[in-house]
Design an enzyme around this catalytic site. Sequence first.
Site, mmCIF file in Angstrom:
data_model
loop_
_atom_site.group_PDB
_atom_site.id
_atom_site.type_symbol
_atom_site.label_atom_id
_atom_site.label_comp_id
_atom_site.label_asym_id
_atom_site.label_seq_id
_atom_site.Cartn_x
_atom_site.Cartn_y
_atom_site.Cartn_z
ATOM 1 N N CYS A 81 6.540 -80.657 -57.233
ATOM 2 C CA CYS A 81 7.463 -81.556 -56.516
ATOM 3 C C CYS A 81 8.098 -82.773 -57.293
ATOM 4 O O CYS A 81 8.973 -83.147 -56.781
ATOM 5 C CB CYS A 81 6.508 -81.954 -55.349
ATOM 6 N N HIS A 119 2.017 -85.768 -52.764
ATOM 7 C CA HIS A 119 3.275 -85.077 -52.630
ATOM 8 C C HIS A 119 4.314 -85.927 -52.508
ATOM 9 O O HIS A 119 4.361 -87.086 -52.019
ATOM 10 C CB HIS A 119 3.144 -84.180 -51.424
ATOM 11 N N ASP A 136 13.284 -82.571 -49.379
ATOM 12 C CA ASP A 136 12.253 -82.246 -50.018
ATOM 13 C C ASP A 136 12.516 -80.696 -50.691
ATOM 14 O O ASP A 136 12.191 -79.951 -49.799
ATOM 15 C CB ASP A 136 10.839 -82.359 -49.250
#
Length: 284
Positions: A81, A119, A136
Site C-alpha cells: 500500500c 494502511h 486507494d
Amino acid sequence: MTRNDDIPQEPAPQPDLDAYLARIGWTGERRADADTLRSLHLAHMYGIPFENLDPLGGSAPSLALPDLEAKLVRGGRGGYCYEHNTLLAAVLEAFGFGVTRLAARVVLGAGDAVRPRTHMLLLVEVPGEPGPYVADVGFGAGGALLEAVPLVADTEFEDATRRHRLVHRPHRGPLELWVLQAYEDDAWTDQYAFTLEPYEAPDFEVINWHIATNPRSPFSHLLYVQRTTPDGHLALSGRQLVRTRPDGSRSERELSGHDEIVRVLTADFGIAVPDGQALTAASA
C-alpha cells in the site's frame, strides 16, 4: 544558530508521467477532474500488482519516488500500500489534484482484535467537485476499491465490477470515523476504518519499516500477491492460489513449490521475480 526553516529545501522530485501512464496503459487527457481520477485509479489497479517480495526477502521497500518508479514503473514489479499510494499521490498532484495522505485500521478478518493504523489511503480534492474522493490503489484484498469514490456516507457506489459504500461508526475520538465496506457474498463487509487526520511522509516511513521488518507482521514471513483485471481477481497467499471471477465464483489450488510459484508470479501476475528472491516462507 541555524533554524531548519532557514536551510534551503531541495525541490520534490516530479513523477515521470509518460513512463507511469505507459505502464498502466492510460491515454486520456491530463486534467484534474472526477472522470480522470476514476479512470487513472482503475488503470493503476489493472496495471500494477500488489506484492510483498521485498519484506519477504528481509528489507523495507524504499518510498522515495525515484525508487518507486524504478521498481513499479520500469522494473516490472508491484508493491504494497505505501508504495502504490505514494506513487499515485505524486501522479495526482502532478495532474493538479489536492492529495492528503491518511492512515486506516484494517478490520477485514480482524474479528474482535484491534489492529494498529497501518494502511495508507488518499483523500483527493477534485477541482469543481463539492467534496473530496477516497482513492486507494494499495489495498491487497478482493474488496479493494477499483475506482475512487466520493467521501459521502451511506451511499452505494458501483466502481467497475465492485460495489462499495462508506458508513460512519461511533468511537471515542473527536473526529468522525469512516468505514469502507465492500459488497461480498451477498453482504456488506467492513474493509478498514479511518479518520481524516492527515499523515505525512515520515509517518509512513516509520509504519513501512515496522510492517516490513517486524517478525510478527504477516508481510515479513508469508507471500501475499494480488492482481486485479477486468476478468476478475487473482490472489496468492503462501502457496494457495485463488481466482475470483466477476460473478463471484471462485477456484482454488495449492502450488507445488518454489519453481511453480515463480512461474505463476511471472506468467499470471506479471511480476519480474528478482534472481535469488527468497520464497522459502511461501514454499516451506
